[in-house]
Design an enzyme around this catalytic site. Structure first.
Site, PDB file in Angstrom:
ATOM      1  N   LYS A 179       3.373   6.486   4.038  1.00  0.00           N
ATOM      2  CA  LYS A 179       3.041   5.193   3.912  1.00  0.00           C
ATOM      3  C   LYS A 179       2.590   4.861   5.490  1.00  0.00           C
ATOM      4  O   LYS A 179       2.259   3.528   5.787  1.00  0.00           O
ATOM      5  CB  LYS A 179       4.088   4.091   3.500  1.00  0.00           C
ATOM      6  CG  LYS A 179       4.106   4.276   2.126  1.00  0.00           C
ATOM      7  CD  LYS A 179       5.212   3.215   1.831  1.00  0.00           C
ATOM      8  CE  LYS A 179       5.424   3.364  -0.027  1.00  0.00           C
ATOM      9  NZ  LYS A 179       6.705   2.442  -0.402  1.00  0.00           N
ATOM     10  N   PRO A 221       0.846  -1.177   0.070  1.00  0.00           N
ATOM     11  CA  PRO A 221      -0.115  -0.024   0.081  1.00  0.00           C
ATOM     12  C   PRO A 221       0.869   1.335   0.034  1.00  0.00           C
ATOM     13  O   PRO A 221       1.700   1.340   0.827  1.00  0.00           O
ATOM     14  CB  PRO A 221      -0.814  -0.244   1.230  1.00  0.00           C
ATOM     15  CG  PRO A 221      -0.999  -1.723   1.658  1.00  0.00           C
ATOM     16  CD  PRO A 221       0.440  -2.021   1.162  1.00  0.00           C
ATOM     17  N   GLU A 222       0.495   2.326  -0.995  1.00  0.00           N
ATOM     18  CA  GLU A 222       1.342   3.316  -0.899  1.00  0.00           C
ATOM     19  C   GLU A 222       0.582   4.473  -0.617  1.00  0.00           C
ATOM     20  O   GLU A 222      -0.609   4.291   0.223  1.00  0.00           O
ATOM     21  CB  GLU A 222       1.711   3.699  -2.382  1.00  0.00           C
ATOM     22  CG  GLU A 222       2.517   2.460  -3.244  1.00  0.00           C
ATOM     23  CD  GLU A 222       3.024   2.922  -4.500  1.00  0.00           C
ATOM     24  OE1 GLU A 222       3.031   3.632  -5.047  1.00  0.00           O
ATOM     25  OE2 GLU A 222       3.234   1.664  -5.235  1.00  0.00           O
TER      26      GLU A 222
END
Length: 372
Positions: free
Chosen positions: A62, A2-3
Site C-alpha cells: 500500500k 486503496p489496496e
C-alpha cells in the site's frame, strides 16, 4: 482503503506522466497530520522536490514512492480515502460523474505538481479524511525499501514473488495462531492485501477466514499461495479495473450487502454471508469455505439482507475537533457533571433538557467497484 491493486494503478500513471520530467512548480497546503505525523512539513516537501527531475516510481504493497534525481525521495500512503489525481487522466479505479471530481485544482489537495515542457502534466494528492501520509526519505534511490517505513512491512506478493514462496508462506502461517484473514491483513506479514483482496484470496483458496492460521494443512497452504498470486497478479495486471475482473470473482457480487431486496449470491446461487474477523467485515461463501480446524470464535453468519437487530440507543460520542481524522485522540474532554445527589433529590422544573448532538452519516468507504 486503496489496496495493492489500486496503488499499482497510480504507480502506472506516475511512470506514464511524471517520470523523466522536471517539477517546475510545486504548491503545498500545510497539514500537520498528513505531513506532520510522517515527520516532515509541507514547506520541506516543497523545497525537496521543486525544480527536480522525477527519476522513477515504485511500490511495496500500500506504500508507493517517487524517486527524485537526488535525495530525499517521496514515500506516500493513501490511508482510507487518499488519492492522486492527474489532470485529464483517468487515474480513478471507479467511474465517477460527480462535478467536483472534475474540478481543478481538486478539493482537499495537499500538494499540486506541475511539470515543464509540453505536454505539461499537472498532478494533485488529495485526502479529505487526513489519514494519508506524505514523507521524505533521505537515502539512495535503490535502497529506499531498506528504510522506514518500508523496511517494517512484509514482502509484496507481486514485486517479491521470489520471496513469497510456498515454503515461506508455510513458515509464516505456522508461526502464528491467529485467524488466517487477520494474518493476511497484517502488513508486517505481507504488504498490500486489504479487505476485499483478502476475501477474494480466501474464497479461491476455499479457506474460511476465521480458521486459525497454524491449523492449515499442506494442501491448504499450497491453495492459499496459488490463490494469493492469482488474485494479486490478475488485479494488478488489470490496473484494478474491476469491470475487467473475471466474472467468477467474489468481488463482482459482494457489494449488495445492506441493499434492500438484493440478496448477496453468486451466479450459481451460492449464498454470500458476512462475518466480522479482526474488526473487519468479511464476505464468505459457506458452501465453499468450510471450517476444517479450530477458529477464534464461532460467529453466526448473517445474510446481508437480514434486518439488523434492534439495539438500545447509545450515548453520542464526544465531538471531535473540526478537521481531526477518525481515530484521533484529540477529542474534546467531557465536562465533569455535578455529583449525584441522594434519592430524595428532585429535578428542578425549569431545568432544560440536555440535547444530544445530531447524528451525521459516516463517510462511506470508497470501494474498488466501478460505478456505471
Amino acid at each position: 482503503m486503496p489496496e495493492l491493486a489500486e496503488v499499482s494503478r497510480i504507480v502506472h500513471f506516475l511512470r506514464q506522466h511524471l517520470v523523466g520530467k522536471v517539477l517546475s512548480k510545486v504548491s503545498v497546503q500545510n497539514d500537520d497530520i498528513v505531513y506532520g505525523k510522517a515527520g516532515t512539513t509541507a514547506a520541506e516537501f516543497q523545497k525537496a522536490v521543486e525544480g527536480k527531475k522525477v527519476a522513477g516510481a515504485g511500490q511495496q504493497g500500500k506504500y508507493f514512492w517517487i524517486t527524485m534525481a537526488s535525495p530525499p525521495h517521496v514515500v506516500m500512503h493513501f490511508g482510507m480515502a487518499g488519492w492522486l489525481k492527474i489532470r485529464d487522466a483517468d487515474t480513478y479505479y471507479y467511474r465517477t460523474d460527480k462535478p467536483e471530481d472534475k474540478e481543478w485544482p481538486p478539493k482537499y489537495w495537499k500538494f499540486l505538481l506541475e511539470t515543464d515542457g509540453e505536454p505539461k502534466t499537472e498532478a494533485a494528492f488529495v485526502d479529505f479524511r487526513r489519514l494519508a501520509r506524505i514523507r521524505l526519505v533521505d537515502c539512495p534511490a535503490d535502497e529506499i525499501r531498506k528504510y522506514s517505513p518500508l523496511k517494517e512491512n512484509g514482502p509484496d506478493p507481486v514485486a517479491d514473488k521470489e520471496v513469497v514462496t510456498v515454503e515461506w508462506l508455510a513458515k509464516k502461517v505456522g508461526s502464528k495462531k491467529v485467524p488466517i484473514k487477520v494474518l493476511l491483513l497484517d502488513q508486517a506479514n505481507i504488504s498490500g492485501i486489504g479487505n476485499w483482496m483478502g476475501d477474494e484470496i480466501l474464497y479461491h483458496a476455499k479457506i474460511h477466514p476465521e480458521q486459525y492460521s497454524n491449523t492449515l494443512n499442506g494442501d491448504q497452504i499450497k491453495d492459499l499461495h496459488s490463490a494469493m498470486h492469482y488474485v494479486c497478479s490478475t488485479s494488478v495486471d488489470l490496473l484494478a479495473d474491476s469491470e475487467k475482473f473475471p466474472a467468477d470473482w467474489l468481488f463482482k457480487h459482494r457489494w449488495s450487502k445492506g441493499k434492500k431486496n438484493t440478496p448477496s449470491v453468486l451466479p450459481n446461487g451460492d449464498k454470500i454471508t458476512f462475518v466480522t474477523v479482526g474488526g473487519r467485515t468479511s464476505a464468505v461463501v459457506p458452501s465453499v469455505q468450510k471450517k476444517t480446524g479450530p477458529v477464534a470464535k464461532d460467529i453466526d453468519s448473517t445474510d446481508s439482507h437480514s434486518p439488523p437487530a434492534k439495539t438500545k440507543r447509545k450515548r453520542a460520542p464526544a465531538v471531535k475537533e473540526e478537521g481531526e481524522p477518525e481515530g484521533s485522540d484529540n477529542t474534546k474532554p467531557k465536562k465533569a457533571g455535578p455529583k449525584r445527589q441522594n434519592k430524595t433529590s428532585i429535578k428542578k422544573e425549569d431545568e432544560p433538557e440536555t440535547k444530544m448532538p445530531e447524528e451525521t452519516p459516516s463517510t462511506r468507504r470508497r470501494s474498488s467497484r466501478l460505478k456505471k
